[in-house]
Design a protein around this motif. Structure first.
Motif, PDB file in Angstrom:
ATOM      1  N   GLY A 161      -4.103   7.532   0.618  1.00  0.00           N
ATOM      2  CA  GLY A 161      -3.439   8.054  -0.566  1.00  0.00           C
ATOM      3  C   GLY A 161      -3.647   7.122  -1.740  1.00  0.00           C
ATOM      4  N   VAL A 162      -3.685   7.682  -2.927  1.00  0.00           N
ATOM      5  CA  VAL A 162      -3.828   6.911  -4.158  1.00  0.00           C
ATOM      6  C   VAL A 162      -2.445   6.803  -4.794  1.00  0.00           C
ATOM      7  CG1 VAL A 162      -4.972   6.722  -6.390  1.00  0.00           C
ATOM      8  CG2 VAL A 162      -6.174   7.778  -4.453  1.00  0.00           C
ATOM      9  N   SER A 167      -7.518   0.563   5.112  1.00  0.00           N
ATOM     10  CA  SER A 167      -6.202   0.791   4.548  1.00  0.00           C
ATOM     11  C   SER A 167      -5.914   2.277   4.431  1.00  0.00           C
ATOM     12  CB  SER A 167      -6.114   0.144   3.156  1.00  0.00           C
ATOM     13  OG  SER A 167      -4.875   0.391   2.548  1.00  0.00           O
ATOM     14  N   ASP A 168      -4.612   2.618   4.476  1.00  0.00           N
ATOM     15  CA  ASP A 168      -4.195   4.005   4.313  1.00  0.00           C
ATOM     16  C   ASP A 168      -3.758   4.310   2.883  1.00  0.00           C
ATOM     17  OD1 ASP A 168      -4.620   4.441   7.042  1.00  0.00           O
ATOM     18  OD2 ASP A 168      -2.597   3.737   7.535  1.00  0.00           O
ATOM     19  N   SER A 169      -3.788   3.305   2.006  1.00  0.00           N
ATOM     20  CA  SER A 169      -3.384   3.544   0.627  1.00  0.00           C
ATOM     21  C   SER A 169      -4.164   2.641  -0.316  1.00  0.00           C
ATOM     22  CB  SER A 169      -1.877   3.308   0.444  1.00  0.00           C
ATOM     23  OG  SER A 169      -1.553   1.951   0.663  1.00  0.00           O
ATOM     24  N   VAL A 170      -4.348   3.127  -1.530  1.00  0.00           N
ATOM     25  CA  VAL A 170      -5.024   2.385  -2.591  1.00  0.00           C
ATOM     26  C   VAL A 170      -4.145   2.453  -3.830  1.00  0.00           C
ATOM     27  CG1 VAL A 170      -6.978   2.466  -4.206  1.00  0.00           C
ATOM     28  CG2 VAL A 170      -7.371   2.716  -1.748  1.00  0.00           C
ATOM     29  N   GLU A 171      -3.905   1.312  -4.443  1.00  0.00           N
ATOM     30  CA  GLU A 171      -3.140   1.270  -5.679  1.00  0.00           C
ATOM     31  C   GLU A 171      -4.086   1.403  -6.871  1.00  0.00           C
ATOM     32  OE1 GLU A 171       0.794  -1.358  -4.941  1.00  0.00           O
ATOM     33  OE2 GLU A 171      -1.068  -2.501  -5.093  1.00  0.00           O
ATOM     34  N   ALA A 172      -3.697   2.228  -7.830  1.00  0.00           N
ATOM     35  CA  ALA A 172      -4.518   2.466  -9.021  1.00  0.00           C
ATOM     36  C   ALA A 172      -3.690   2.212 -10.269  1.00  0.00           C
ATOM     37  CB  ALA A 172      -5.050   3.893  -9.023  1.00  0.00           C
ATOM     38  N   GLN A 173      -4.335   1.620 -11.286  1.00  0.00           N
ATOM     39  CA  GLN A 173      -3.620   1.290 -12.515  1.00  0.00           C
ATOM     40  C   GLN A 173      -3.408   2.491 -13.429  1.00  0.00           C
ATOM     41  OE1 GLN A 173      -4.635  -2.560 -14.418  1.00  0.00           O
ATOM     42  NE2 GLN A 173      -6.291  -2.655 -12.917  1.00  0.00           N
ATOM     43  N   HIS A 174      -4.232   3.533 -13.267  1.00  0.00           N
ATOM     44  CA  HIS A 174      -4.127   4.712 -14.132  1.00  0.00           C
ATOM     45  C   HIS A 174      -4.700   5.906 -13.396  1.00  0.00           C
ATOM     46  CE1 HIS A 174      -8.440   4.232 -14.909  1.00  0.00           C
ATOM     47  NE2 HIS A 174      -8.192   2.938 -15.085  1.00  0.00           N
ATOM     48  N   GLU A 175      -4.750   7.046 -14.090  1.00  0.00           N
ATOM     49  CA  GLU A 175      -5.108   8.301 -13.418  1.00  0.00           C
ATOM     50  C   GLU A 175      -6.607   8.543 -13.313  1.00  0.00           C
ATOM     51  OE1 GLU A 175      -5.097   9.065 -17.768  1.00  0.00           O
ATOM     52  OE2 GLU A 175      -3.770   8.013 -16.365  1.00  0.00           O
ATOM     53  N   ARG A 176      -7.451   7.701 -13.914  1.00  0.00           N
ATOM     54  CA  ARG A 176      -8.893   7.966 -13.907  1.00  0.00           C
ATOM     55  C   ARG A 176      -9.611   7.024 -12.941  1.00  0.00           C
ATOM     56  NH1 ARG A 176     -10.845  11.579 -17.101  1.00  0.00           N
ATOM     57  NH2 ARG A 176     -12.943  10.701 -17.066  1.00  0.00           N
ATOM     58  N   THR A 177      -9.213   7.136 -11.675  1.00  0.00           N
ATOM     59  CA  THR A 177      -9.922   6.432 -10.604  1.00  0.00           C
ATOM     60  C   THR A 177     -10.249   7.449  -9.518  1.00  0.00           C
ATOM     61  OG1 THR A 177      -7.986   5.842  -9.246  1.00  0.00           O
ATOM     62  CG2 THR A 177      -8.545   4.367 -11.087  1.00  0.00           C
ATOM     63  N   SER A 178     -11.315   7.202  -8.783  1.00  0.00           N
ATOM     64  CA  SER A 178     -11.679   8.137  -7.717  1.00  0.00           C
ATOM     65  C   SER A 178     -12.560   7.449  -6.698  1.00  0.00           C
ATOM     66  CB  SER A 178     -12.406   9.364  -8.287  1.00  0.00           C
ATOM     67  OG  SER A 178     -13.634   8.994  -8.885  1.00  0.00           O
TER      68      SER A 178
END
Length: 229
Positions: A220-221, A67-78
């Motif tokens: 992209g996140v 995938s070219d994108s990842v969905e994150a629920q908040h800002e503290r993912t990496s």
């Protein structure tokens, strides 16, 4: 179950596979003394120590992505720069080696590493080597990651810094789980101190410096909308 497709490096071949079982290795550095030191550092941040090292976490198979994108629920993912193996059949030539990035929820990680591994996808590259074509040279492949639009280097190491693909293939065989449709992600190498891992973009490369061939991924996140309730 997720369908993945790989271009085989050195061949004019595409291989498709349905991932039926997915595993994330953890605390998988080849230097286990350094791993224990890292566990102590994480404990100071509130991350619970594993009961054994190296660790192996089953992950929902639908989390394997190209995938070219990842969905994150908040800002503290990496992300985490890793390699991945994918078993496409019964023969030795049916084990593929590619680049991977385990996108992890760091806020959830302090409550349970296994939980955090199931809260984000494992992104895999679209090119792969047949592991058998590399032999012992697999250890020399360079593993790097960059973050942000400015491509700041955050990780730089070798496959040989981690327990080998063959080590994990043997573990799978001992568990009766070395079969078609199994994918395993390696665990990661150290991050460069001072670089902000909570970036809006990740790029990872697995490079054969001898031939110049590489497997890469980037994504992209994207922050999900704020929930109601």
């Amino acid at each position: 179950m997720t369908a993945l497709e790989f271009e085989i490096i050195g061949e004019d071949t595409l291989v498709s596979i349905d991932v039926q079982h997915l595993y994330n290795a953890g605390y998988a550095g080849r230097d286990q003394a350094a791993v224990r030191h890292h566990i102590e550092e994480l404990a100071e941040l509130g991350v619970p120590a594993p009961t054994t090292t190296p660790s192996l976490y089953p992950v929902s198979s639908y989390l394997a992505r190209q995938s070219d994108s990842v969905e994150a629920q908040h800002e503290r993912t990496s992300g985490e720069a890793e390699w991945g193996i994918v078993i496409t059949g019964p023969r030795p030539d049916d084990v593929l080696l590619t680049v991977a990035c385990d996108h992890t929820d760091r806020a959830l990680e302090v409550h349970g590493v296994a939980w955090s591994k199931n809260a984000g996808p494992d992104v895999l590259g679209r090119r792969a080597w047949r592991l058998s074509s590399l032999g012992e040279r697999a250890d020399d492949l360079r593993l790097r990651a960059w973050v942000g639009s400015e491509r700041t280097l955050i990780q730089d190491g070798r496959v040989g810094d981690l327990l080998s693909p063959q080590y994990w293939l043997d573990v799978l065989a001992e568990r009766g789980e070395r079969h078609e449709g199994v994918a395993l992600i390696s665990g990661t190498i150290p991050m460069i101190p001072g670089v902000d891992q909570f970036a809006d973009r990740w790029e990872v490369e697995l490079l054969d410096e001898q031939t110049g061939e590489s497997a890469t991924l980037s994504y992209g996140v994207e922050r999900m909308p704020v929930p109601i309730g």
